[in-house]
Design an enzyme around this catalytic site. Structure first.
Site, mmCIF file in Angstrom:
data_model
loop_
_atom_site.group_PDB
_atom_site.id
_atom_site.type_symbol
_atom_site.label_atom_id
_atom_site.label_comp_id
_atom_site.label_asym_id
_atom_site.label_seq_id
_atom_site.Cartn_x
_atom_site.Cartn_y
_atom_site.Cartn_z
ATOM 1 N N GLU A 217 0.882 -1.175 0.000
ATOM 2 C CA GLU A 217 0.000 0.000 0.000
ATOM 3 C C GLU A 217 0.915 1.219 0.000
ATOM 4 O OE1 GLU A 217 -3.350 0.196 -0.011
ATOM 5 O OE2 GLU A 217 -3.662 -1.969 -0.079
ATOM 6 N N CYS A 251 -2.220 9.485 2.334
ATOM 7 C CA CYS A 251 -1.711 8.917 1.077
ATOM 8 C C CYS A 251 -2.603 9.246 -0.107
ATOM 9 C CB CYS A 251 -1.560 7.410 1.217
ATOM 10 S SG CYS A 251 -3.078 6.625 1.784
HETATM 11 P P1 NAD Z 1 8.141 4.631 5.072
HETATM 12 O O1 NAD Z 1 8.195 3.835 3.824
HETATM 13 O O2 NAD Z 1 9.264 5.519 5.392
HETATM 14 O O3 NAD Z 1 7.969 3.675 6.354
HETATM 15 C C1 NAD Z 1 6.973 2.675 6.415
HETATM 16 C C2 NAD Z 1 7.437 1.559 7.330
HETATM 17 O O4 NAD Z 1 8.623 0.961 6.814
HETATM 18 C C3 NAD Z 1 7.770 2.000 8.760
HETATM 19 O O5 NAD Z 1 7.206 1.053 9.663
HETATM 20 C C4 NAD Z 1 9.281 1.988 8.812
HETATM 21 O O6 NAD Z 1 9.791 1.644 10.073
HETATM 22 C C5 NAD Z 1 9.649 0.910 7.813
HETATM 23 N N1 NAD Z 1 10.940 1.182 7.159
HETATM 24 C C6 NAD Z 1 11.477 2.395 6.873
HETATM 25 N N2 NAD Z 1 12.658 2.244 6.237
HETATM 26 C C7 NAD Z 1 12.875 0.924 6.121
HETATM 27 C C8 NAD Z 1 13.922 0.119 5.550
HETATM 28 N N3 NAD Z 1 14.984 0.652 4.970
HETATM 29 N N4 NAD Z 1 13.801 -1.226 5.615
HETATM 30 C C9 NAD Z 1 12.722 -1.784 6.178
HETATM 31 N N5 NAD Z 1 11.721 -1.087 6.739
HETATM 32 C C10 NAD Z 1 11.776 0.241 6.699
HETATM 33 O O7 NAD Z 1 6.750 5.428 4.972
HETATM 34 P P2 NAD Z 1 6.155 6.471 5.969
HETATM 35 O O8 NAD Z 1 7.011 7.695 5.943
HETATM 36 O O9 NAD Z 1 5.854 5.826 7.266
HETATM 37 O O10 NAD Z 1 4.758 6.782 5.255
HETATM 38 C C11 NAD Z 1 4.632 7.700 4.230
HETATM 39 C C12 NAD Z 1 4.404 7.005 2.905
HETATM 40 O O11 NAD Z 1 3.437 5.993 3.043
HETATM 41 C C13 NAD Z 1 3.848 7.952 1.855
HETATM 42 O O12 NAD Z 1 4.452 7.676 0.624
HETATM 43 C C14 NAD Z 1 2.379 7.601 1.805
HETATM 44 O O13 NAD Z 1 1.742 7.907 0.600
HETATM 45 C C15 NAD Z 1 2.417 6.136 2.058
HETATM 46 N N6 NAD Z 1 1.153 5.674 2.606
HETATM 47 C C16 NAD Z 1 0.382 4.844 1.879
HETATM 48 C C17 NAD Z 1 -0.841 4.444 2.369
HETATM 49 C C18 NAD Z 1 -1.743 3.534 1.613
HETATM 50 O O14 NAD Z 1 -2.699 3.042 2.205
HETATM 51 N N7 NAD Z 1 -1.499 3.268 0.351
HETATM 52 C C19 NAD Z 1 -1.255 4.889 3.617
HETATM 53 C C20 NAD Z 1 -0.435 5.728 4.332
HETATM 54 C C21 NAD Z 1 0.787 6.118 3.827
#
Ligand code: NAD
Length: 494
Positions: A217, A251
């Site tokens: 997602e 998002c």
């Molecule tokens: P992110 O990708 O930075 O982090 C998401 C998760 O991944 C966190 O739990 C984090 O701890 C983990 N993570 C971060 N870096 C990692 C790595 N190198 N290896 C493994 N795990 C890692 O995203 P965010 O900043 O938490 O959220 C923002 C993004 O999420 C935006 O792009 C937004 O559009 C998207 N989003 C999508 C939805 C949806 O339903 N499609 C909903 C909310 C947010």
């Protein structure tokens, strides 16, 4: 608030425990699953004040936004799953040909096994627990990894979850990239990830090593088309509500507007009026306006604004980094190639691109990655149909924004770079279920099977059988006829 990360040495033990629980079939009985879903519902219902406080501390989220975007939809997801579980989990019979008339042929809904759910920070409760509803309903053991960027919510969930859910089957691991990387070295039966496309790629590569399926997602730049024929005041209210909900950190927030030339100034004035109506003249003092999750994101947004070449920047107040306050901001006259049109904004800045005809906007949108959502404001059905027929996106809403997210019967997810797979309602149950083909054959009717064994049959028999089989495609009662003839043929022979 400091969040204690799970010690790395604990992670393999937690994973092993969940694997053993699944192997012991503990999570499979439907009554057990319903009991756990009731536990999750109670967690939400009995801790409303604590949840409100935690999410407020993370994002300054108002009770109204919390109810609409997180706890309200979550409770509804729990209720739907409890009410419909028997139906969702029931075997589904499939139509068969004459060959299997005496067999029991159906699709079972088996749990996938041990699954991993990784949440994002912007809806820290919903994005972790909504997929968990599906995973629990489908009979899996579940490992939850909340986002460390929303620490108050993560701390609260870590405390509450063991009080309401069976710890043998459902566990939380806290951590950042390092802990998540270690988690991903283990073999899960499905990974459900919400977050950025950048980390989505990391997740998918790790999953590929284990041949584990994924739901991703992700995000993207969701465009909003506004035609000349709209009611500008209503459009502005709905647009501003969708854009500034959770301070633009959604998002599916409208990322930018494509408006038909001639109404852009009126639209901007109407948006300013909506901001005034929603948050008053001192937006920072409003209890309904959220905050940016941390100072580094405030700086990121400020940087975007400093690099835009848009002609007119309208701000609803001063940026206050210490308070993580970023005002509703409009940037008029943004063009292709502008810094604001590069990546997902994920904050309360709304670039407005002015076009002579919406068709130009369609071309622009199609030159970019497929977005997670797409919005159209118009009264003209032909124009709406044209845009829907000539673009791609995860979801689409006409004359409103965000609201498809809360319709549980609409699958929620992206397409292409905005995500893989979808969920909500029954789809969440399906995501975490394996459709297992089952054919329970009768031990009787062995003679009829002569047809498939290398037993010599006269040639005319195959000719006759082919004609009858073709006939069964067009006649309603011919199955019976064919069966009768086969029966007579095989059992009547010496
Ligand atoms: P992110 O990708 O930075 O982090 C998401 C998760 O991944 C966190 O739990 C984090 O701890 C983990 N993570 C971060 N870096 C990692 C790595 N190198 N290896 C493994 N795990 C890692 O995203 P965010 O900043 O938490 O959220 C923002 C993004 O999420 C935006 O792009 C937004 O559009 C998207 N989003 C999508 C939805 C949806 O339903 N499609 C909903 C909310 C947010």
């Amino acid at each position: 608030m400091s969040l204690t990360f799970t010690p790395m040495s604990e992670i393999p033990k937690i994973v092993q425990g969940l694997r053993s629980t699944f192997s012991a079939n503990l999570t499979k009985p439907l009554e057990y699953r319903k009991q756990q879903l009731r536990g999750l519902y109670n967690l939400l219902a009995e801790n409303d004040a604590a949840i409100r406080e935690a999410v407020f501390n993370d994002l300054h989220k108002s009770p109204q936004e919390l109810m609409i975007g997180e706890s309200g939809v979550l409770k509804q997801e729990c209720i739907d799953a409890i009410k419909n579980l028997d139906k969702w989990a029931a075997n589904r019979s499939v139509k068969t040909s004459i060959v299997n008339k005496f067999d029991n042929v159906h699709i079972r809904k088996d749990p996938l096994g041990m699954v991993l759910i990784i949440g994002a920070w912007n809806y820290p409760l919903n994005l972790l627990l909504a997929p968990a509803v599906g995973a629990i309903a489908a009979g899996n053991t579940v490992l939850l990894k909340p986002s460390e960027v929303a620490p108050h919510t993560a701390v609260l969930l870590t405390k509450l979850l063991p009080m309401y859910l069976d710890q043998r089957a459902y566990r939380i691991v806290n951590g950042g990239p390092e802990e998540t990387t270690l988690l991903l070295e283990h073999k899960f039966d499905h990974i459900f990830f919400t977050g950025s496309g950048q980390v989505g790629r990391v997740i998918m590569m790790a999953a590929a090593k284990q041949l584990t399926s994924v739901t991703l997602e992700l995000g993207g730049k969701s465009p909003t088309f506004i035609a000349r024929d709209v009611d500008i005041a209503i459009t502005a209210r709905r647009l501003c509500w969708g854009k500034f909900f959770n301070c633009g950190q959604t998002c599916i927030a409208p990322d930018y507007v494509i408006v038909e030339r001639g109404i852009e100034d009126k639209l901007l004035e109407a948006c300013k009026a909506s901001i005034q109506e929603f948050y008053g003249s001192a937006v920072q003092a409003s209890s309904s306006y959220g905050r940016i999750v941390n100072a580094s994101h405030v700086r990121r947004l400020r940087g975007l604004l400093s690099e835009t070449k848009g002609q007119k920047i309208v701000l609803g107040g001063e940026i206050d980094e210490e308070d993580r306050f970023f005002p509703p901001t409009f940037v008029m006259g943004v063009e292709k190639g502008d810094k604001l049109m590069e990546g997902e904004i994920f904050g309360p800045i709304l670039p407005i691109m002015v076009v002579d005809r919406l068709v130009e906007g369609v071309k622009y949108v199609n030159s970019m990655d497929q977005p997670l959502a797409l919005y159209v404001f118009s009264k003209n059905k032909k124009a709406i149909d044209y845009i829907l027929d000539h673009t791609r996106s995860g979801g689409v809403v006409v004359n409103d924004a965000l609201v498809h997210f809360i319709v549980s019967n609409l699958p929620f997810g992206g397409t292409g770079p905005s995500g893989i797979g979808n969920y909500h309602g029954k789809r969440s149950f399906d995501v975490f279920s394996h459709e297992r083909s089952a054919l329970i054959k009768t031990m009787g009717m062995e003679k009829l099977l002569d047809l498939r064994y290398p037993v010599r049959q006269p040639l005319f028999f195959f000719f006759f059988f082919n004609i009858l089989t073709a006939y069964t495609q067009v006649s309603k009662h011919s199955d019976f006829l064919l069966l009768l003839l086969l029966f007579i043929y095989f059992y009547g022979r010496k």
